[in-house]
Design an enzyme around this catalytic site. Sequence first.
Site, mmCIF file in Angstrom:
data_model
loop_
_atom_site.group_PDB
_atom_site.id
_atom_site.type_symbol
_atom_site.label_atom_id
_atom_site.label_comp_id
_atom_site.label_asym_id
_atom_site.label_seq_id
_atom_site.Cartn_x
_atom_site.Cartn_y
_atom_site.Cartn_z
ATOM 1 C CG HIS A 154 -3.735 -25.386 65.825
ATOM 2 N ND1 HIS A 154 -3.374 -25.032 67.102
ATOM 3 C CD2 HIS A 154 -3.309 -24.385 65.029
ATOM 4 C CE1 HIS A 154 -2.770 -23.853 67.066
ATOM 5 N NE2 HIS A 154 -2.719 -23.443 65.825
ATOM 6 C CD GLU A 255 -0.209 -26.308 66.104
ATOM 7 O OE1 GLU A 255 -0.406 -26.187 64.881
ATOM 8 O OE2 GLU A 255 0.040 -25.335 66.830
HETATM 9 O O1 TA6 Z 1 0.204 -23.370 64.733
HETATM 10 C C1 TA6 Z 1 0.753 -22.211 65.177
HETATM 11 C C2 TA6 Z 1 0.019 -21.031 64.589
HETATM 12 O O2 TA6 Z 1 -0.005 -21.117 63.201
HETATM 13 C C3 TA6 Z 1 0.675 -19.755 65.101
HETATM 14 O O3 TA6 Z 1 1.465 -19.134 64.152
HETATM 15 C C4 TA6 Z 1 -0.459 -18.918 65.593
HETATM 16 O O4 TA6 Z 1 -0.834 -17.973 64.702
HETATM 17 C C5 TA6 Z 1 -1.493 -19.970 65.884
HETATM 18 O O5 TA6 Z 1 -1.315 -21.027 65.005
HETATM 19 C C6 TA6 Z 1 -2.930 -19.574 66.039
HETATM 20 O O6 TA6 Z 1 -3.474 -19.172 64.860
HETATM 21 P P1 TA6 Z 1 -4.922 -18.568 64.844
HETATM 22 O O7 TA6 Z 1 -5.216 -18.288 63.406
HETATM 23 O O8 TA6 Z 1 -5.827 -19.608 65.414
HETATM 24 O O9 TA6 Z 1 -4.896 -17.338 65.697
#
Ligand code: TA6
Length: 280
Positions: A154, A255
């Site tokens: 991520h 990601e």
């Molecule tokens: O990868 C994108 C995502 O899944 C978004 O939908 C957003 O929610 C982000 O990651 C961050 O997620 P988090 O749980 O770290 O707030």
Amino acid sequence: VSKVGNLEQITLDHAPSNQQVKVFLFGATVSSWKKNEIERFFLSQEADFSGQKPIRGGIPLCFPQFGPYGPLSQHGFARISYWRLKQMGTTQDRSANGMILCLSNQDLNPTWLSSWPFAFTAEYQIILGFDGLQTHFKVRNDGEEPFSFTFAFHNYFDVSDVSSCQIFGLEKVPFYDRRKNDEWTEQGEENLTGFQIVEPVDRVYASTPNELAIFDSSKLQIIKIKKYHLPDSTLWNPFGTNGSDPGWKGFLCLEPGAIKSPILLKSGEEWQASQIIQCE
Ligand code: TA6
């Protein structure tokens, strides 16, 4: 090793290429990557270092579940578990510096194990060398039962302003839009040579090319990602919508992942995936 809040952080340098990374054992989260003294990852001013929440920024690991799609809470347990440092030092050919972190089912909080009752060993290798920052993830099924999982690095890249960035590699690739009830588009972005973000995006692109890039026209920086065994890619920026991080303009998440089709690992099998990130 230093302490930030409740958490231990390890610093790794590679002087010949003027790079440095900082890595928390909590979540095995790379929280900073400097090349030529310039920070390349975003770390939120609201990042929580108590060990209660995932660290917002750097490279949280989504494993064994990407997003909310499965038995675990958002993005799985890897990013909120305490990993162990197994090894640190120069690589065999001595041209790079690295570390290996480990996590197994024995390190997990019982709540996680009740939702995901499998025996596994995961190894995460972080390497700094002349070709940039490499992250390698490996997982083995140590149990009798098969298990399946999804995965993503991520990456939160630091950008001067998300709207002055151009993304290359995802043009014409079909994606599902997490903002529109996970509906699939047929064709993806129309543009043939990169596109810009002008609204909130939360997309999972399927079967993306193995090289992706972000060009930041204000910072005059190009980030290149090469990915291995990771067919898909998520692109995310909340663009100031409700609940956005106050620093939303300053990051772009791109990601590499294995998201659309979960990976199935039978007893004794191993899976590995990597990314190499370069910036100029
Ligand atoms: O990868 C994108 C995502 O899944 C978004 O939908 C957003 O929610 C982000 O990651 C961050 O997620 P988090 O749980 O770290 O707030």
